[in-house]
Design a protein around this motif. Structure first.
Motif, short mmCIF file in Angstrom:
data_model
loop_
_atom_site.label_atom_id
_atom_site.label_comp_id
_atom_site.label_asym_id
_atom_site.label_seq_id
_atom_site.Cartn_x
_atom_site.Cartn_y
_atom_site.Cartn_z
N ILE A 210 11.28 -5.03 2.88
CA ILE A 210 10.55 -5.83 2.89
C ILE A 210 10.24 -5.52 1.17
O ILE A 210 9.59 -4.58 0.69
CB ILE A 210 9.20 -6.09 2.81
CG1 ILE A 210 9.82 -6.52 4.75
CG2 ILE A 210 8.82 -7.37 2.60
CD1 ILE A 210 10.27 -7.93 4.79
N LEU A 211 10.43 -6.53 0.21
CA LEU A 211 10.11 -6.54 -1.62
C LEU A 211 8.67 -7.62 -1.56
O LEU A 211 9.13 -8.78 -1.39
CB LEU A 211 10.67 -7.34 -2.33
CG LEU A 211 12.44 -6.08 -2.68
CD1 LEU A 211 13.06 -6.51 -3.11
CD2 LEU A 211 11.39 -4.70 -2.75
N PHE A 212 7.16 -6.76 -1.89
CA PHE A 212 6.68 -7.95 -2.15
C PHE A 212 6.09 -8.16 -3.24
O PHE A 212 5.44 -7.74 -4.26
CB PHE A 212 5.00 -7.42 -1.06
CG PHE A 212 3.37 -8.12 -1.39
CD1 PHE A 212 3.93 -9.42 -0.96
CD2 PHE A 212 2.92 -8.17 -2.24
CE1 PHE A 212 2.65 -10.56 -1.12
CE2 PHE A 212 1.58 -8.53 -2.24
CZ PHE A 212 1.45 -9.92 -2.15
N LEU A 213 6.08 -9.78 -3.67
CA LEU A 213 5.92 -9.62 -5.05
C LEU A 213 4.93 -10.60 -5.12
O LEU A 213 4.64 -11.91 -4.85
CB LEU A 213 7.41 -10.70 -5.56
CG LEU A 213 8.03 -10.52 -6.86
CD1 LEU A 213 8.32 -9.37 -6.99
CD2 LEU A 213 9.01 -11.38 -6.77
N ASP A 214 4.45 -10.14 -7.01
CA ASP A 214 2.65 -11.12 -6.52
C ASP A 214 3.03 -10.92 -8.13
O ASP A 214 3.29 -9.60 -8.65
CB ASP A 214 1.87 -10.33 -5.92
CG ASP A 214 0.76 -11.56 -6.18
OD1 ASP A 214 0.57 -12.50 -6.60
OD2 ASP A 214 -0.27 -11.17 -5.67
N ASP A 215 2.19 -12.26 -8.56
CA ASP A 215 2.22 -11.98 -11.02
C ASP A 215 3.12 -11.55 -11.15
O ASP A 215 3.36 -10.03 -12.15
CB ASP A 215 0.90 -11.12 -10.88
CG ASP A 215 -0.65 -12.03 -10.57
OD1 ASP A 215 -0.37 -12.83 -10.49
OD2 ASP A 215 -1.28 -11.35 -10.73
#
Lengths: 250, 224, 219
Positions: A210-215
């Motif tokens: 899982i890659l959690f992308l933010d900003d």
């Protein structure tokens, strides 16, 4: 897991001066399924579009099988054949039948014969349960059926990498399952996939990573069980909390 | 510039005469546009009537005027009616009549289209707000209709200006006729006058029409 | 109206109508091609060329065909460019029509969502393949009414061909009126022959249009 297929290095992407992706790096190995999650507007879809060179980038580089994607626009058609992309809104060609939708690119781009292309198209349609709809037009199909056709249309090009951009977001709830089942089937076959989705249960089931992308950046990455049950960063915790509801009545 | 024949334009009153010719063409189109605007609104209102007879008659008028080349209409008015009715019609009057008839038909169709394009629920929501028939027409329907209509009407105006170039063919002395006269008078001394003078006429027509179409485009963009 | 006069004029009008149709069809076909190329240039936003195309469209749409013909026929030979009346009529019609067709094609192409192009490109198609196999066929359906209106408009515009001494329907009518004064018969045949040319185009056009609208209803 196999050799390295996709490498993104220090990717930088802006829209009219606003940074969307900032110094983003990631690699994907053959046979790996990576799922990108994150709040809306975090740049998930933009990232996929950059991988397929549908968006120009302002910095960094993307390598597919060792070849840089954004280096030479003349090589793009060649490179894009190795990457299959499925869109949220299906984007079937409304003026062509299902069979023609699927066989158009293999015949036009790869110069395959009609019989050969149609035989494979029918076999793939069979696999997603739509063999009897080959002669129909897109407008006669439901959203879920259209999306399965769109997946087949990409598969027939034998891409090394598949990109899925929120492919269930436009579907009625009861149709989500039929599309996700196809994706699970593909994962079982050992396909390399990069998936953007809001379906957390599905992400957990299908992903190797899982890659959690933010900003505009990858804030956290890890195995699905670790990420969903023990998120390390505060931002990921907050994001995952938006999917749970407290009971308000006893 | 000798070789291209532009210099005849500066001889004597030639340029002023050319502009006079342009004014004749513009005058014809302005009068015709004026008549068409007023008559076209009435025509458009008539065309939205439910009455089948009215519908058929207005439709017939529109299609008849539309399918014939304007040149044919000019010929019918100028050569035909003078013969059949025995009256004496100047080329200019015949042109105004023809362009007004044609403009009214086109304008009527635009007005009809604009009126019919306002969705039913706009009338209903105006009524739901407590506006009476007259108020809802004035404050809800009319402004929307106008926004849709105005760019198209302005486009029609440029078409009418361009079409006035045809009146040369029934002997009206407008810009093109003046151009011919100037070229003819200088045939010996400035043999290349045809190039310079006709190019100037082309540019003048362009200058008359282009700003108007730009206006239509700008309004369309702003209101769409 | 005198039937003998009509009968004796008939061959002249037939000849003239054939000329009108022949030059009209040729000019309109060229206008289609020009329009298609111009629309593709605008759609693909090709630098420099697109500015040229824009200027051409404005010029062709904002000047009357009659004046364009006068310039082509009487003006250009002064630069040593000689043309026949027929070539003049056809190229004038193509010049005028190209601008109108370009606008019709362009608005049709722009009505197709850009993501359709992207999905074609992501299948490995080149820009040209995507345009011709995916965007254009869809754009044609959208543009059809406008293209059809242009065809009729251009066919009507051929009525100014007589100005460059082409013996078309207008020329024939004017000639006969001047010569024999049989105004009624001359004008009657003029109207009839234009109807014979224009009505079928108009009817076939609206027939196809209705069918397209039905087929495209669920697009």
């Amino acid at each position: 897991m196999g050799r390295e297929l996709l490498r993104i290095e220090h990717l930088h992407k802006e829209f009219e001066g606003k940074t969307v992706l900032d110094d983003l790096s990631l690699t994907l190995r053959e046979g790996e399924v990576a799922v990108i999650v994150g709040p809306s507007g975090c740049g998930k879809s933009t990232l996929l579009r950059c991988v397929n060179a549908l968006e120009p980038v302002q910095g960094g580089s993307i390598f597919l099988d060792g070849e840089e994607i954004h280096a030479d626009p003349r090589k793009l058609p060649q490179l894009r054949q190795k990457v299959g992309m499925v869109f949220q809104s299906y984007e079937l060609f409304p003026h062509k039948s299902i069979l023609d939708n699927i066989t158009l690119a293999p015949r036009m781009v790869q110069k395959r014969g009609r019989e050969d292309a149609e035989a494979e198209a029918l076999a793939l349609l069979e696999r997603v349960g739509l063999a009897d709809r080959a002669k129909d037009y897109p407008r006669q199909l439901s959203g879920g059926q259209k999306q399965r056709v769109a997946i087949v249309r990409s598969l027939i090009m034998h891409p090394a990498l598949m990109l899925f951009d929120e492919v269930t977001a436009a579907l009625d709830p009861e149709m989500v399952r039929e599309v996700l089942d196809v994706l699970l089937d593909l994962a079982k076959q050992g396909r390399t996939m990069l998936i953007v989705t809001h379906e957390m249960q599905f992400a957990r089931a299908v992903a190797d990573r899982i890659l959690f992308l933010d900003d505009g950046g990858i804030v956290e990455e890890g195995r699905p069980l670790d990420f969903f049950d023990h998120p390390k960063t505060e931002r990921a915790q907050r994001f995952l909390n938006t999917f749970t509801f407290e009971t308000v009545k006893e | 510039m000798q070789a291209l024949g532009f210099e005849v334009l500066w001889k004597g009153k030639n340029f002023a005469r050319l502009m006079g010719g342009l004014w004749v063409a513009l005058r014809i189109s302005l009068i015709a546009v004026g008549i068409s605007l007023v008559a076209g609104v009435l025509m458009g209102a008539l065309m939205t009537r439910k009455n089948p007879v009215v519908k058929a008659l207005t439709r017939l008028y529109l299609e008849t005027v539309r399918i014939m080349p304007q040149m044919v209409l000019l010929f019918l008015a100028f050569f035909g009616t003078t013969r059949w009715f025995g009256w004496n019609l100047s080329g200019e009057t015949a042109s105004v009549i023809v362009f007004a008839l044609w403009g009214t038909a086109e304008m009527g169709d635009l007005v009809r289209g604009a009126l019919e394009s306002i969705p039913r629920h706009q009338y209903e929501s105006a009524a739901a707000l407590g506006l009476d028939g007259k108020q809802s027409f004035l404050y809800v329907i009319l402004p929307q209709t106008l926004r849709r209509l105005l760019p198209q009407v302005i486009n029609l105006v440029t078409r009418m200006i361009k079409t006035t170039s045809l009146v040369l063919m029934i002997g009206v002395v407008e810009m093109l006729k003046v151009a011919q006269q100037i070229i003819e008078a200088n045939r010996m001394k400035v043999p290349n006058a045809a190039f310079g003078v006709y190019l100037t006429v082309l540019v003048l027509y362009f200058l008359a029409c282009w700003p108007v179409s730009l206006l239509a485009k700008a309004l369309e963009k702003r209101w769409s | 109206m005198n039937a003998d006069v009509l009968r004796s004029y008939l061959p002249l009008y037939k000849e003239a109508a054939l000329l009108t149709v022949r030059l009209g069809v040729l000019g309109i076909a060229l206008a289609f091609l020009i329009g298609l190329v111009c629309a593709a240039v605008l759609y693909c936003k090709i630098p420099v060329l697109r500015t040229v195309v824009r200027a051409y469209i404005e010029l062709s749409r904002n000047t009357p065909l009659l004046i364009q013909l006068f310039f082509l026929y009487y003006g250009l030979p002064k630069l040593g460019i000689r043309t026949t009346p027929e070539a003049c009529g056809v190229s004038g019609l193509a010049f005028l029509g190209g601008g109108y067709m370009a606008e019709a094609f362009r608005s049709g192409m722009e009505a197709i969502a850009p993501i359709q192009l992207e999905s074609a490109l992501s299948l490995g198609m080149t820009q040209t393949q995507a345009l011709s196999a995916v965007i254009l066929p869809q754009a044609l359906t959208v543009s059809f009414p406008a293209l059809m209106a242009n065809v009729i408009f251009l066919m009507k515009e051929t009525s100014v061909f007589s100005a460059v001494s082409l013996m078309d329907l207008m020329f024939t009518a004017k000639d006969l009126i001047g010569l024999y004064y049989n105004t009624t018969e001359s004008l009657f045949l003029l109207v009839v022959f234009y109807l014979l040319i224009l009505l079928p185009i108009s009817l076939v056009g609206s027939l196809i249009e209705r069918r397209l609208r039905y087929a495209g209803a669920g697009l």
